[in-house]
Design a protein around this motif. Structure first.
Motif, PDB file in Angstrom:
ATOM      1  N   TYR A   1       2.907 -43.496  -9.014  1.00  0.00           N
ATOM      2  CA  TYR A   1       3.453 -42.250  -9.570  1.00  0.00           C
ATOM      3  C   TYR A   1       4.064 -42.496 -10.952  1.00  0.00           C
ATOM      4  O   TYR A   1       3.887 -41.699 -11.872  1.00  0.00           O
TER       5      TYR A   1
ATOM      6  N   ASN B   1      12.296 -37.499  -0.363  1.00  0.00           N
ATOM      7  CA  ASN B   1      11.266 -36.473  -0.264  1.00  0.00           C
ATOM      8  C   ASN B   1      10.305 -36.731   0.883  1.00  0.00           C
ATOM      9  O   ASN B   1       9.761 -35.798   1.464  1.00  0.00           O
TER      10      ASN B   1
ATOM     11  N   LYS C   1      11.018 -38.778 -14.599  1.00  0.00           N
ATOM     12  CA  LYS C   1      10.378 -39.239 -13.376  1.00  0.00           C
ATOM     13  C   LYS C   1      11.414 -39.305 -12.261  1.00  0.00           C
ATOM     14  O   LYS C   1      12.603 -39.493 -12.504  1.00  0.00           O
ATOM     15  N   MET C   2      10.938 -39.185 -11.056  1.00  0.00           N
ATOM     16  CA  MET C   2      11.776 -39.237  -9.878  1.00  0.00           C
ATOM     17  C   MET C   2      12.227 -40.682  -9.633  1.00  0.00           C
ATOM     18  O   MET C   2      11.448 -41.614  -9.835  1.00  0.00           O
TER      19      MET C   2
ATOM     20  N   TRP D   1       5.170 -44.973  -5.225  1.00  0.00           N
ATOM     21  CA  TRP D   1       6.106 -44.626  -6.294  1.00  0.00           C
ATOM     22  C   TRP D   1       5.719 -45.325  -7.597  1.00  0.00           C
ATOM     23  O   TRP D   1       5.783 -44.741  -8.674  1.00  0.00           O
TER      24      TRP D   1
ATOM     25  N   PHE E   1      13.402 -43.879  -7.207  1.00  0.00           N
ATOM     26  CA  PHE E   1      12.862 -44.353  -5.940  1.00  0.00           C
ATOM     27  C   PHE E   1      13.629 -43.753  -4.772  1.00  0.00           C
ATOM     28  O   PHE E   1      13.055 -43.410  -3.740  1.00  0.00           O
TER      29      PHE E   1
ATOM     30  N   SER F   1      15.070 -40.773  -4.668  1.00  0.00           N
ATOM     31  CA  SER F   1      14.585 -39.412  -4.501  1.00  0.00           C
ATOM     32  C   SER F   1      13.208 -39.395  -3.850  1.00  0.00           C
ATOM     33  O   SER F   1      12.906 -38.535  -3.029  1.00  0.00           O
ATOM     34  N   TRP F   2      12.366 -40.351  -4.243  1.00  0.00           N
ATOM     35  CA  TRP F   2      11.024 -40.472  -3.679  1.00  0.00           C
ATOM     36  C   TRP F   2      11.106 -40.664  -2.161  1.00  0.00           C
ATOM     37  O   TRP F   2      10.417 -39.996  -1.393  1.00  0.00           O
TER      38      TRP F   2
END
Length: 70
Positions: free
Chosen positions: A12, A32, A23-24, A9, A26, A28-29
């Motif tokens: 990313y 996913n 940005k997503m 992350w 953490f 959401s990361w």
């Protein structure tokens, strides 16, 4: 696995973004990659209420401990 996901992350986050630049998070990361279960809005509100009650209980215990010392 979460430590590796965290490092991924961070990498990313260092990547260039588009004009929108969102940005997503953490959370959401992790969702996913299936490392965290998605919570509904109701569950999140419930979690906040639970944390609030626990915080108030801890604060009350601290007050009681301070009163015992006197």
């Amino acid at each position: 696995m979460r430590q590796q996901a965290y490092l991924g992350w961070l990498i990313y986050l260092m990547q260039p973004t588009t004009k929108r630049g969102r940005k997503m998070s953490f959370q959401s990361w992790l969702e996913n990659f299936g490392l965290l279960e998605k919570k509904t809005k109701e569950e999140r509100v419930e979690d906040v209420e639970k944390m609030k009650r626990k915080s108030l209980e801890i604060a009350q215990k601290i007050v009681e401990m301070d009163q015992k010392k006197k």
